[in-house]
Design a protein around this motif. Structure first.
Motif, PDB file in Angstrom:
ATOM      1  N   TYR A  22      11.088  37.149 -30.696  1.00 56.61           N
ATOM      2  CA  TYR A  22      11.585  38.440 -31.132  1.00 56.61           C
ATOM      3  C   TYR A  22      13.059  38.607 -30.785  1.00 56.61           C
ATOM      4  O   TYR A  22      13.422  39.144 -29.749  1.00 56.61           O
ATOM      5  N   HIS A  32       5.452  42.256 -28.963  1.00 54.54           N
ATOM      6  CA  HIS A  32       6.302  43.441 -28.928  1.00 54.54           C
ATOM      7  C   HIS A  32       5.650  44.615 -29.671  1.00 54.54           C
ATOM      8  O   HIS A  32       5.657  45.750 -29.195  1.00 54.54           O
ATOM      9  N   HIS A  56       6.370  49.172 -36.601  1.00 62.36           N
ATOM     10  CA  HIS A  56       7.784  49.547 -36.735  1.00 62.36           C
ATOM     11  C   HIS A  56       8.706  48.366 -37.028  1.00 62.36           C
ATOM     12  O   HIS A  56       9.776  48.544 -37.606  1.00 62.36           O
ATOM     13  N   ASP A  57       8.309  47.173 -36.624  1.00 61.41           N
ATOM     14  CA  ASP A  57       9.173  46.011 -36.850  1.00 61.41           C
ATOM     15  C   ASP A  57       8.651  45.081 -37.940  1.00 61.41           C
ATOM     16  O   ASP A  57       9.104  43.941 -38.046  1.00 61.41           O
ATOM     17  N   ASP A 158       9.367  51.301 -27.919  1.00 62.55           N
ATOM     18  CA  ASP A 158       9.994  50.083 -28.452  1.00 62.55           C
ATOM     19  C   ASP A 158      10.848  49.408 -27.372  1.00 62.55           C
ATOM     20  O   ASP A 158      10.739  48.201 -27.127  1.00 62.55           O
TER      21      ASP A 158
HETATM   22 FE   LIG Z   1      11.051  47.037 -31.921  1.00 61.27          FE
END
Ligand SMILES: [Fe+2]
Length: 183
Positions: A22, A32, A56-57, A158
């Motif tokens: 990541y 993550h 979210h990612d 996050d």
């Molecule tokens: Fe993130």
């Protein structure tokens, strides 16, 4: 632009693509994402925000720019990619925090100097590409947007979700939660 059409596709993407490193952090994208979702849940966040944190990612798994993209001076706008790919399938209360999680970082850097000081080196590097800390005017505009509060809460999860080896609930445990929100 890549659209995602089913919950199966979402989970496959996380399962298969999520094993990559990541972006300069000591965890994979999947680790993550799972840690982000878990931290939101630990704070008593709504299911919609747990889903937003988990996804979210996703945008990072939708571009082919590689893990060192920030080193090459590029912003992939992964927050827009991810939200756009899910549009039509999830409510705004999920999509907005996904779309706004980078803006939330820029907001927090403006609002709280200690927040900036605690950012990881990789996050400081990407901040410059993402526009740097918000101005007073940008921060005021951000705060009145729908789901700004949720985006900030997601951002805190996050930022914390970079703990190597942390044991958290597995991906499959979020399946029914996402299905319930999915259209
Ligand atoms: Fe993130």
């Amino acid at each position: 632009m890549q659209a995602i059409e089913s919950v199966d596709e979402v989970f496959l993407l996380l399962e298969c693509g999520g094993g990559e490193a990541y972006f300069g952090e000591p965890v994979t994208v999947l680790e993550h994402s799972l840690q982000s979702a878990w931290f939101v849940r630990q704070k008593g966040g709504e299911d919609s925000l747990v889903a937003a944190a988990l996804l979210h990612d996703l945008g990072h798994l939708l571009h082919n720019e590689g893990e060192d993209v920030a080193d090459r001076g590029m912003d992939t706008q992964h927050e827009e990619l991810g939200a756009a790919a899910l549009t039509g399938h999830l409510p705004d209360v999920v999509l907005d925090p996904i779309r706004m999680h980078v803006a939330a970082k820029r907001y927090l850097c403006h609002a709280n100097p200690r927040y900036f000081a605690a950012l990881s080196p990789a996050s400081v590097e990407s901040l410059a590409l993402q526009g740097g800390p918000m101005t007073e005017q940008e921060a005021a505009e951000f705060l009145v947007m729908a789901h700004a509060k949720e985006a900030v809460a997601l951002r805190h999860a996050d930022d914390a979700a970079k703990v190597p080896g942390l044991k958290v609930p597995e991906l499959a445990s979020y399946r029914s939660l996402v299905e319930q929100l999915w259209n």
